[in-house]
Design an enzyme around this catalytic site. Structure first.
Site, PDB file in Angstrom:
ATOM      1  N   GLY A  31     -70.557  61.222 -15.176  1.00  0.00           N
ATOM      2  CA  GLY A  31     -71.705  60.431 -15.591  1.00  0.00           C
ATOM      3  C   GLY A  31     -72.893  61.271 -16.013  1.00  0.00           C
ATOM      4  N   HIS A  34     -74.485  62.960 -21.885  1.00  0.00           N
ATOM      5  CA  HIS A  34     -75.338  63.523 -22.933  1.00  0.00           C
ATOM      6  C   HIS A  34     -74.493  63.716 -24.194  1.00  0.00           C
ATOM      7  CE1 HIS A  34     -73.283  67.222 -21.875  1.00  0.00           C
ATOM      8  NE2 HIS A  34     -73.770  67.170 -20.649  1.00  0.00           N
ATOM      9  N   HIS A  37     -70.943  65.066 -23.897  1.00  0.00           N
ATOM     10  CA  HIS A  37     -69.932  64.072 -23.515  1.00  0.00           C
ATOM     11  C   HIS A  37     -69.535  63.203 -24.715  1.00  0.00           C
ATOM     12  CE1 HIS A  37     -71.891  64.716 -19.459  1.00  0.00           C
ATOM     13  NE2 HIS A  37     -70.631  64.909 -19.175  1.00  0.00           N
ATOM     14  N   GLN A  61     -65.552  67.857  -4.860  1.00  0.00           N
ATOM     15  CA  GLN A  61     -65.779  69.101  -5.592  1.00  0.00           C
ATOM     16  C   GLN A  61     -67.177  69.680  -5.383  1.00  0.00           C
ATOM     17  OE1 GLN A  61     -65.078  66.990  -9.413  1.00  0.00           O
ATOM     18  NE2 GLN A  61     -66.700  68.298 -10.220  1.00  0.00           N
ATOM     19  N   GLY A 149     -64.616  69.645 -21.856  1.00  0.00           N
ATOM     20  CA  GLY A 149     -65.521  70.557 -22.536  1.00  0.00           C
ATOM     21  C   GLY A 149     -65.202  72.013 -22.236  1.00  0.00           C
ATOM     22  N   ASP A 152     -67.139  74.440 -19.294  1.00  0.00           N
ATOM     23  CA  ASP A 152     -66.532  74.780 -18.003  1.00  0.00           C
ATOM     24  C   ASP A 152     -65.214  75.502 -18.284  1.00  0.00           C
ATOM     25  OD1 ASP A 152     -68.446  73.448 -16.124  1.00  0.00           O
ATOM     26  OD2 ASP A 152     -67.858  71.705 -17.290  1.00  0.00           O
ATOM     27  N   GLN A 155     -62.639  75.871 -15.459  1.00  0.00           N
ATOM     28  CA  GLN A 155     -62.091  74.552 -15.132  1.00  0.00           C
ATOM     29  C   GLN A 155     -61.021  74.148 -16.142  1.00  0.00           C
ATOM     30  OE1 GLN A 155     -64.589  70.969 -13.981  1.00  0.00           O
ATOM     31  NE2 GLN A 155     -64.076  70.391 -16.066  1.00  0.00           N
ATOM     32  N   SER A 187     -75.932  70.063 -20.525  1.00  0.00           N
ATOM     33  CA  SER A 187     -75.364  69.882 -19.188  1.00  0.00           C
ATOM     34  C   SER A 187     -76.146  68.815 -18.454  1.00  0.00           C
ATOM     35  CB  SER A 187     -75.431  71.200 -18.404  1.00  0.00           C
ATOM     36  OG  SER A 187     -75.136  70.988 -17.039  1.00  0.00           O
TER      37      SER A 187
END
Length: 284
Positions: A31, A34, A37, A61, A149, A152, A155, A187
């Site tokens: 959520g 921006h 996203h 996390q 994205g 990260d 990730q 971010s």
């Protein structure tokens, strides 16, 4: 656009989509959406018949309770943005829906190596939480595609490995970093910056560019490069946290045969821990 909050309703719609032979794309988020996203959403829409965006602030996390408490929650505004983008479904479950027995005793997915190196060293348990919730979303939604994205970087590498190791038939799409005009990577945590800190924040990107120029020029004195970069960040008003220069394909130390390097940078600016990365093609 339909907002789904419960697992039974989600399963009902997923079954119907499968029966209709729809190609489904998932965009997992926490959520506070921006433009970065929205780029993920656009990529998903271009590749699938149906787009599902999940909005879930995943407690597993977060390595610091205070960070979990203050993480921005803007569900109404997020849904308005997604509706304008013509997203098909938003999956926005409560914590109790995802972890009905709580976090204690919860089955988890752990990706060895990638979970505990680099960013995982300073944030123990973080990547275990990421891989667990992403695996859970994959099981529930059964997407054909999932968009993440590239900001990260670690990730994304971790999720790619998890998908390969677990045998998921899911295409993982990495979407390039979206930056403000001054270079700051978009971010959700940028919301923590004061107006004055926001002016300073692009300094992280500038320092990464300086590192990239040295690597492109053939400089391989990595410890010296990193020490200078950390000093520059501290002088700009940051508190340098971690800067690494790694092989972009393996995330291991650079070797003479490395073809691409990735600069991974993390620095504190006030209450915001900013992360960024930049890939560089190395001269052979």
């Amino acid at each position: 656009m339909l907002i789904i909050e419960t697992l039974p309703l989600l399963r009902q719609h997923i079954r119907r989509l499968r029966q209709e032979g729809k190609r489904v794309a998932l965009v997992p988020t926490m959520g506070n959406l921006h433009d970065g996203h929205m780029k993920l959403v656009d990529e998903a829409k271009a590749r699938a018949d149906v787009v599902i965006v999940s909005i879930f602030v995943n407690p597993m996390q977060f390595d610091r309770p205070d960070d979990l408490v203050r993480y921005p929650r803007t569900l109404q505004e997020d849904c308005e943005k997604l509706n304008k983008r013509k997203v098909d479904y938003v999956f926005a479950p409560a914590v109790e829906e995802i972890y009905p027995q709580g976090l204690e005793g919860q089955t988890y997915v752990d990706v060895p190596g990638l979970s505990t190196m680099l960013e995982g060293t300073s944030r123990p348990g973080h990547f275990r939480g990421v891989s667990t919730i992403v695996s859970k979303l994959f099981n529930l939604i059964q997407p054909d595609i999932a968009c993440f994205g590239e900001k990260d970087f670690q990730q994304l590498a971790l999720i790619r490995k998890m998908v390969a190791d677990m045998g998921y038939d899911i295409e993982i799409v990495g979407v390039p970093i979206i930056r403000a005009k001054d270079g700051l990577a978009l971010s959700s945590r940028n919301a923590y910056l004061t107006a004055e800190q926001r002016k300073i924040a692009p300094g992280l990107y500038n320092v990464m560019n300086s590192i990239a120029e040295k690597l492109i020029a053939g400089n391989r004195e990595l410890q010296e490069i990193i020490a200078i970069a950390e000093q520059e960040l501290n002088e700009k008003g940051f508190r340098a946290d971690d800067i690494q220069i790694r092989d972009a394909d393996t995330l291991l130390e650079l070797t003479e045969t490395s073809k691409r390097a990735v600069i991974l940078a993390a620095a504190w600016l006030g209450q915001a821990r900013l992360i960024d990365n930049q890939s560089v093609t190395l001269a052979q």
